[in-house]
Every structure is written in C-alpha cells, then in structure tokens.
Write a protein that holds these residues in place. Structure first.
Motif, short mmCIF file in Angstrom:
data_model
loop_
_atom_site.label_atom_id
_atom_site.label_comp_id
_atom_site.label_asym_id
_atom_site.label_seq_id
_atom_site.Cartn_x
_atom_site.Cartn_y
_atom_site.Cartn_z
N ASP A 129 -44.45 -51.78 3.39
CA ASP A 129 -44.65 -50.79 4.45
C ASP A 129 -44.80 -51.46 5.81
N LYS A 130 -45.59 -52.51 5.81
CA LYS A 130 -45.92 -53.22 7.06
C LYS A 130 -44.67 -53.74 7.77
N ILE A 131 -43.65 -54.12 6.97
CA ILE A 131 -42.44 -54.66 7.59
C ILE A 131 -41.29 -53.64 7.52
N GLY A 132 -41.64 -52.40 7.17
CA GLY A 132 -40.64 -51.32 7.16
C GLY A 132 -39.61 -51.45 6.05
N ALA A 133 -40.01 -52.01 4.93
CA ALA A 133 -39.06 -52.19 3.82
C ALA A 133 -39.31 -51.16 2.72
N ASP A 134 -38.24 -50.84 1.97
CA ASP A 134 -38.36 -49.98 0.79
C ASP A 134 -38.41 -50.86 -0.44
N MET A 181 -34.81 -52.62 5.20
CA MET A 181 -34.66 -53.67 4.19
C MET A 181 -35.05 -53.13 2.82
N LYS A 182 -34.24 -53.48 1.82
CA LYS A 182 -34.55 -53.05 0.45
C LYS A 182 -35.03 -54.24 -0.37
#
Lengths: 319, 319
Positions: free
Chosen positions: A23-28, A1-2
């Motif tokens: 970071d916690k949800i794997g987003a940039d 996810m961006k």
C-alpha cells in the motif's frame, strides 16, 4: 506495480505486513498458495516473492525475483528468465539460525552416541554408557563461512572447542567466533587437524565434489562430517566407504545429490550415517519465516526508492 | 599415609599423575577396579577416592572420602561412616560441561522433532518437515544453578533465547549468562512464563517432588522439561499424564525414581518422553575424567598441607 507472493507457510500477520508495505508504495499484491494459482491479471507482475520459476521463465515484465530460499542453483541455467535483466535476490540470511541449530543438534547426537541410545530406549532397553566424544576440546573446521557458517561458529564456540577454523574463498571473515580463517586453497592442510568438519556451501562449479575421496582420506580416524549446504559438495559413495570402514566416526547429511533420497539408495543403511530429509532450514520455525518476510520487505522499500537491493545474488557466482 | 583409588575408567596417564602426587606427600596408593579388590593392608586407608561405601562404613581410620560423582545422597543416611568425622568431598565441578552438553542435545532433539525424524529415516522414509520449536527466542528457566546449571546457561545463551532465568535457594549467582535470578520461593511465578524448564538439582529433602502435579499444571501448553539432576525431583506419574494429554510438548529424563528404569515402567511408552539411561554425566568423556582426577589431586595437596578442601560437601545440606 503488481507483486506476486507465493508462500503457503505465511500467516495472516505476515500477509498484513506485506499488504501494508505494498500500500505504502502503491502496489497491488496477490497471494498464491502455489504458482499455478496466479491469475492472468498478475501473470505480468513486476515483482515476485516466492518460488516462481515458471513465471520467471515466461514473464518478460518481471524485474525482480526474490526467492525465499538461500540456494539459487536452480535459477543459474540459461533460459530461466524471460527478462535477462531480471534482478535476483535470495533469503540467505533467514536460515543461518535454524540451520546452525540443526548442525549443533546432529553433531551432539553423533558425538554423544545419542542415536544408538535412542534406538535402545525405543526397544525398552536401559543401556550402558558408551565412549563418547564432545564439542568440548574438538577441533572444528567450518567450510563455508556465510550466514550459516557464522551462526554455527557462534553456537559452537559456547561449547569450548579447542579451535574453530573457518575456510572460505576469501579467507576473510568479520565473525570473531572463528579462531582463524583460511582460504579454500589451504583446505588440505587443515583437514588432518579436524575432528568435526561442518559444511555449508552453496552449489557452484567450484564447490561440487569439494569433499572428494582424496580429501575424506585426509580427515583423521574418528572424525565427523556434517553437511547442510548442497549435496553436490560431498562424494556420497566415498563417504559411505569411509563410514563403513570406521575411518569416519559419523556423518550427518541433510542434503543429497538426489532428493528425496531414492528408496534403494545404499545410504539409508550406511553405518553411522545420520540422515535428515533436508529439514535443517525450513519455514516451520517462526523465527525463520518472520525473518524471511522482513528481508523481502526491507528490499521492497529499497526497490521502490531505486536503491540497491541488500540481498542481491551475483548471477555469475551463483550466491 | 595410605590412599585407595577405586575407578575402573582411569587410564595409565591418570594413574601416573596420582602416583606422582602421592609420592610427593609420601603416601602409598592402591588402585582397585572394584571395592571388593581392596587388599587387607589398605583396608585401614586414610584417604579413599572412589565409590567406597563398604570401606567408609567399616574403616574407622578413614579421614577423607572423595567420591567421583556429583551426587552424594547415598552417603547421607546415618551409619554410612565408621568415622563420624570423616570428611566428604564430591566431584561436582567435573560434570557441568558434559551434562550441560547433554541438556542442549536433548532439548534440540525434542524441540526440532529430531527423534521422530530419526525414527522415520531408520525405516528408510524421507519425511516432511514438522512444525518445530527452537532455543531461539525460547524462555528458559534453569532450576538449580550449580556447576551444571551454569554450564547449561552459558551454552543455551549462544542460541539467542528470549530469556534465561536461574532459580536457586539463594536467588544469587555469579554466572552472567542468567538474565535474572529468582529464589526457589518464586518458582510458581516463573513457571507460567517458561518454554523450557531445565532441572539440575541434587537430591535433598527440599528438592524431592519439586516438580509436582500442581507445578506441572503451571507450565504453559507446549512447553518442555529436561531433568538431569536426580529423579526424585519430578513427579513421574504426573509428568506422564501431562505428556499424554499433550499439555507438555516433550520431556527428556536422564534420571528416575528407580534406576535402571524397571522393564514394566509405563514411562517407556509415554508419548514425547525422551529417556536416556543416566548417561548425561559419565566418565566416558576424556574431559570429564581428566577434570575429575585433577579435582581430587588439587584437594590431595590441600589435605597434605592441612588446608581446607575445595570440594567439601556440607553433610547437613547434602551437596
């Protein structure tokens, strides 16, 4: 996810907080000072936190736009979103404290004649006391009882007014600082018993021109008006007339039909009109910025978990 | 019994109230606009309500002087009373509300940069938001916790400050708006943790120069000072230096060593100094005048019945 974040007021501590949550949800996440600085690889972001009107208009992948303002009237026209299903949240809860403080400040400046005193002392003159009014024993009507109206009522209450009446569409509020609540349909009944009318309404078709010439005439001689919501709620031309004739003792406007207020506007010279340049709620107060970021992050967690967002705007109602 | 009342601010309703109370106890009352208007047959009155310094100095029959002000420092010198046993009361409880409102007003004007904004709009300029401070999350120290300090704390509390610390001689207060109370001997400990220092002290030998250059230096960079008690409590010259260097972000003075402030005083031009001409507490607000009269009448009843007076001044302490 961006995720795109557009906000030049953010400090490093805020960016760190946002980065950690992403970071916690794997987003940039990409931080832009202005919308034009968004790089190509983020132009199709899923989430945008900031005033990203151009991106919203063109980015079909945008699923959630979170604006850092309370007002969203600029996003209500057709064609604002490339993705018609894009969710819209605002930051309405972040501004109540700072705008309410402003409302108390300008009310006291007017009622206690501190603007005139200040002009005297700027000239090095030791003036005489003027007849003054006060929040003490005043009958206050709060038109618009959202976050701002509630925070204002809480603060005003401490000054021991005679009464605080809240007026809203529903006529219901959970805020105990209101001595009573009325529906907007009863506005004409309460205006003649109002010493201070404090307005904090969003811009919607129903709120436009709500303080019309007819309603201004219902306010008693010597009363005061404060408006911090949207300028469209007040008939500015009529307000100026009621100030010039002395029917109104004073008005404080932070919002106007046209902003910035045009150089040739007669409002600049209107008697007993206290103008501020839309500064009641801005991000220059630490508390407001902290809360703004925290509200976005709260909903980012909800978004990632597929839960309903807390600060959702009803795109039909406009707030 | 003869009663003289000197107060040009009184309205007919107040005079009626006083006449009725006098009738009830079989007293004759004379209303004078100024002290020089007292007729010969009242020159030996038993009771005087007003600023009757000349009468107090010459009238051996005067048994009770009730001054409509809170401050009584002008009556503390030897020779002020022809009758050394004359009772002195003040009207200290009448001003808390109005002075506390003033303190909130000037605090917000400074912290929210509304003085600068006002100067801009006077020139017809639509300015930009400035970095601002707020009562929200501020550490407030209230120096002097009498009627004024208490009413200020009650109002300040509604703005959600981080803390409100009261400082007084006893270090004790019944006002629950103070998060903690300190003795004046602990003042130097609390100053470095103070964002806003709100001073409302009477003029006594102990309070003179209490905010000295040394203590000003203990306040943190960017803090604010408000003084509404007596000018003698503040080292004005040192204050001006701390404002000019920017160590203090602002100060609001309503009282000065010399009043009116002399035309050639450098304070007129001192940076970030908000001057008001001793107007925080005056009788131009209905509530203040009503309460002032009510307090006198309450004690007139006590006096007639031989009961202790409620608003008695300790002529040794000076308040």
């Amino acid at each position: 996810m961006k995720i795109i974040v557009i906000n030049r007021a953010l400090k490093e501590e805020h960016k760190d907080k946002i980065r950690k949550a992403a970071d916690k949800i794997g987003a940039d996440v990409f931080f832009a000072e202005e919308e034009k600085n968004i790089p190509l690889e983020f132009a199709d972001a899923e989430v945008l936190y900031g005033h990203g009107m151009e991106n919203a208009r063109t980015n079909k992948n945008l699923k959630w736009l979170c604006v850092p303002s309370a007002g969203v009237d600029h996003l209500m026209k057709p064609g604002c979103f490339a993705n018609e299903d894009c969710i819209l949240t605002n930051s309405s809860g972040a501004y109540g404290v700072t705008i309410a403080e402003h409302m108390i400040a300008v009310s006291l400046m007017m009622m206690r004649r501190l603007t005139e005193t200040y002009e005297e002392t700027l000239r090095g003159e030791w003036g005489s006391p003027r007849p003054q009014k006060s929040l003490k024993d005043a009958r206050i009507t709060v038109l618009g009882t959202g976050d701002i109206g509630k925070e204002f009522a809480k603060r005003a209450k401490a000054f021991e007014p005679r009464s605080i009446t809240g007026v809203s569409r529903s006529g219901i509020s959970d805020e105990t600082s209101f001595d009573r609540m009325l529906k907007i349909s009863d506005l004409d009944k309460i205006l003649p018993e109002t010493d201070l009318l404090a307005m904090s309404l969003p811009d919607t078709p129903e709120t436009r021109n709500v303080l019309s010439a007819e309603r201004l005439a219902l306010l008693p001689e010597g009363s005061y008006v404060v408006n911090v919501g949207r300028g469209s709620a007040v008939d500015e031309t009529a307000l100026a007339v009621f100030l010039e004739t002395g029917h109104l003792a004073g008005a404080a406007l932070d919002v106007f039909h046209t902003e910035p207020l045009p150089e040739d506007s007669p409002l600049w010279k209107t008697k007993n009109l206290l103008i501020t340049p839309h500064i009641a709620g801005n991000l220059t107060l630490d508390h407001t910025l902290d809360k703004n970021v925290d509200m976005f992050l709260e909903d980012l967690e909800n978004y990632a978990e597929g839960l309903p967002l807390k600060h959702l705007v009803d795109r039909n109602k406009g707030y």
